[in-house]
Design a protein around this motif. Structure first.
Motif, PDB file in Angstrom:
ATOM      1  N   ASP A 146       8.227  54.481  54.203  1.00  0.00           N
ATOM      2  CA  ASP A 146       7.346  53.749  55.092  1.00  0.00           C
ATOM      3  C   ASP A 146       5.992  54.466  55.111  1.00  0.00           C
ATOM      4  O   ASP A 146       5.931  55.673  55.310  1.00  0.00           O
ATOM      5  CB  ASP A 146       7.950  53.733  56.502  1.00  0.00           C
ATOM      6  N   LEU A 147       4.905  53.733  54.881  1.00  0.00           N
ATOM      7  CA  LEU A 147       3.590  54.364  54.719  1.00  0.00           C
ATOM      8  C   LEU A 147       3.063  54.991  56.005  1.00  0.00           C
ATOM      9  O   LEU A 147       2.196  55.851  55.973  1.00  0.00           O
ATOM     10  CB  LEU A 147       2.577  53.339  54.186  1.00  0.00           C
ATOM     11  N   GLU A 148       3.572  54.561  57.155  1.00  0.00           N
ATOM     12  CA  GLU A 148       3.085  55.140  58.412  1.00  0.00           C
ATOM     13  C   GLU A 148       3.904  56.329  58.854  1.00  0.00           C
ATOM     14  O   GLU A 148       3.375  57.304  59.372  1.00  0.00           O
ATOM     15  CB  GLU A 148       3.080  54.070  59.504  1.00  0.00           C
ATOM     16  N   THR A 149       5.211  56.269  58.659  1.00  0.00           N
ATOM     17  CA  THR A 149       6.062  57.344  59.174  1.00  0.00           C
ATOM     18  C   THR A 149       6.486  58.312  58.073  1.00  0.00           C
ATOM     19  O   THR A 149       7.002  59.387  58.366  1.00  0.00           O
ATOM     20  CB  THR A 149       7.340  56.770  59.816  1.00  0.00           C
ATOM     21  N   PHE A 150       6.279  57.924  56.816  1.00  0.00           N
ATOM     22  CA  PHE A 150       6.721  58.709  55.658  1.00  0.00           C
ATOM     23  C   PHE A 150       8.227  58.924  55.644  1.00  0.00           C
ATOM     24  O   PHE A 150       8.731  59.837  55.013  1.00  0.00           O
ATOM     25  CB  PHE A 150       5.971  60.058  55.571  1.00  0.00           C
ATOM     26  N   ARG A 151       8.934  58.070  56.355  1.00  0.00           N
ATOM     27  CA  ARG A 151      10.393  58.150  56.328  1.00  0.00           C
ATOM     28  C   ARG A 151      10.919  57.037  55.440  1.00  0.00           C
ATOM     29  O   ARG A 151      10.248  56.037  55.211  1.00  0.00           O
ATOM     30  CB  ARG A 151      10.960  58.026  57.744  1.00  0.00           C
ATOM     31  N   SER A 152      12.139  57.230  54.946  1.00  0.00           N
ATOM     32  CA  SER A 152      12.758  56.228  54.087  1.00  0.00           C
ATOM     33  C   SER A 152      12.829  54.892  54.817  1.00  0.00           C
ATOM     34  O   SER A 152      13.038  54.848  56.030  1.00  0.00           O
ATOM     35  CB  SER A 152      14.161  56.692  53.708  1.00  0.00           C
ATOM     36  N   VAL A 153      12.679  53.810  54.060  1.00  0.00           N
ATOM     37  CA  VAL A 153      12.761  52.493  54.672  1.00  0.00           C
ATOM     38  C   VAL A 153      14.199  52.120  55.027  1.00  0.00           C
ATOM     39  O   VAL A 153      14.438  51.120  55.677  1.00  0.00           O
ATOM     40  CB  VAL A 153      12.146  51.395  53.775  1.00  0.00           C
ATOM     41  N   GLY A 154      15.157  52.926  54.602  1.00  0.00           N
ATOM     42  CA  GLY A 154      16.540  52.639  54.992  1.00  0.00           C
ATOM     43  C   GLY A 154      17.535  53.076  53.938  1.00  0.00           C
ATOM     44  O   GLY A 154      17.249  53.940  53.120  1.00  0.00           O
ATOM     45  N   ILE A 155      18.688  52.434  53.997  1.00  0.00           N
ATOM     46  CA  ILE A 155      19.780  52.787  53.087  1.00  0.00           C
ATOM     47  C   ILE A 155      19.605  52.062  51.764  1.00  0.00           C
ATOM     48  O   ILE A 155      19.278  50.877  51.738  1.00  0.00           O
ATOM     49  CB  ILE A 155      21.127  52.436  53.746  1.00  0.00           C
ATOM     50  N   TYR A 156      19.843  52.774  50.687  1.00  0.00           N
ATOM     51  CA  TYR A 156      19.775  52.183  49.358  1.00  0.00           C
ATOM     52  C   TYR A 156      21.162  51.664  48.992  1.00  0.00           C
ATOM     53  O   TYR A 156      22.149  52.402  49.083  1.00  0.00           O
ATOM     54  CB  TYR A 156      19.324  53.235  48.346  1.00  0.00           C
ATOM     55  N   VAL A 157      21.251  50.401  48.566  1.00  0.00           N
ATOM     56  CA  VAL A 157      22.531  49.788  48.196  1.00  0.00           C
ATOM     57  C   VAL A 157      22.568  49.604  46.683  1.00  0.00           C
ATOM     58  O   VAL A 157      21.729  48.920  46.108  1.00  0.00           O
ATOM     59  CB  VAL A 157      22.703  48.422  48.906  1.00  0.00           C
ATOM     60  N   HIS A 158      23.560  50.215  46.057  1.00  0.00           N
ATOM     61  CA  HIS A 158      23.668  50.118  44.596  1.00  0.00           C
ATOM     62  C   HIS A 158      24.263  48.781  44.137  1.00  0.00           C
ATOM     63  O   HIS A 158      24.065  48.360  43.018  1.00  0.00           O
ATOM     64  CB  HIS A 158      24.555  51.247  44.058  1.00  0.00           C
ATOM     65  N   GLU A 159      25.084  48.163  44.996  1.00  0.00           N
ATOM     66  CA  GLU A 159      25.828  46.927  44.691  1.00  0.00           C
ATOM     67  C   GLU A 159      27.115  47.182  43.910  1.00  0.00           C
ATOM     68  O   GLU A 159      27.788  46.253  43.505  1.00  0.00           O
ATOM     69  CB  GLU A 159      24.994  45.873  43.918  1.00  0.00           C
ATOM     70  N   TYR A 160      27.436  48.442  43.677  1.00  0.00           N
ATOM     71  CA  TYR A 160      28.708  48.812  43.045  1.00  0.00           C
ATOM     72  C   TYR A 160      29.069  50.207  43.530  1.00  0.00           C
ATOM     73  O   TYR A 160      28.190  50.943  44.003  1.00  0.00           O
ATOM     74  CB  TYR A 160      28.598  48.766  41.506  1.00  0.00           C
ATOM     75  N   PRO A 161      30.362  50.599  43.445  1.00  0.00           N
ATOM     76  CA  PRO A 161      30.764  51.914  43.974  1.00  0.00           C
ATOM     77  C   PRO A 161      30.169  53.056  43.147  1.00  0.00           C
ATOM     78  O   PRO A 161      30.184  53.004  41.921  1.00  0.00           O
ATOM     79  CB  PRO A 161      32.299  51.909  43.848  1.00  0.00           C
ATOM     80  N   VAL A 162      29.648  54.061  43.838  1.00  0.00           N
ATOM     81  CA  VAL A 162      29.050  55.216  43.163  1.00  0.00           C
ATOM     82  C   VAL A 162      29.464  56.509  43.856  1.00  0.00           C
ATOM     83  O   VAL A 162      29.928  56.495  44.994  1.00  0.00           O
ATOM     84  CB  VAL A 162      27.505  55.138  43.169  1.00  0.00           C
ATOM     85  N   ALA A 163      29.284  57.621  43.134  1.00  0.00           N
ATOM     86  CA  ALA A 163      29.451  58.954  43.720  1.00  0.00           C
ATOM     87  C   ALA A 163      28.078  59.613  43.797  1.00  0.00           C
ATOM     88  O   ALA A 163      27.245  59.431  42.902  1.00  0.00           O
ATOM     89  CB  ALA A 163      30.389  59.791  42.866  1.00  0.00           C
ATOM     90  N   CYS A 164      27.830  60.358  44.874  1.00  0.00           N
ATOM     91  CA  CYS A 164      26.534  61.022  45.037  1.00  0.00           C
ATOM     92  C   CYS A 164      26.386  62.168  44.043  1.00  0.00           C
ATOM     93  O   CYS A 164      27.350  62.575  43.392  1.00  0.00           O
ATOM     94  CB  CYS A 164      26.359  61.508  46.473  1.00  0.00           C
ATOM     95  N   TRP A 165      25.161  62.711  43.952  1.00  0.00           N
ATOM     96  CA  TRP A 165      24.873  63.740  42.963  1.00  0.00           C
ATOM     97  C   TRP A 165      25.717  64.990  43.196  1.00  0.00           C
ATOM     98  O   TRP A 165      26.037  65.717  42.255  1.00  0.00           O
ATOM     99  CB  TRP A 165      23.380  64.084  42.977  1.00  0.00           C
TER     100      TRP A 165
END
Ligand code: ZN
Length: 63
Positions: free
Chosen positions: A27-46
């Motif tokens: 978000d350009l005003e708060t510099f925080r993420s706009v929300g949760i990212y959805v991959h649309e398929y099951p994934v494992a984090c890094w």
């Protein structure tokens, strides 16, 4: 955001640890993420992903 099992299936959170993925867009005003990212398929984090874990590797980092 729904049930955690649902969120794992649609790739909103890691299928192994349940951490939610941070949308890379800020978000350009708060510099925080706009929300949760959805991959649309099951994934494992890094942190969880290994070549034999059976999941795709996440495209973005977790919160
Ligand atoms: Zn994980």
């Amino acid at each position: 955001m729904g049930e955690i099992a649902e969120d794992m299936l649609d790739g909103s959170c890691c299928s192994l640890c349940g951490q939610y993925f941070e949308h890379p867009q800020k978000d350009l005003e708060t510099f925080r993420s706009v929300g949760i990212y959805v991959h649309e398929y099951p994934v494992a984090c890094w942190a969880c992903w290994t070549p034999g874990c059976g999941y795709e590797k996440a495209e973005v980092k977790t919160f």
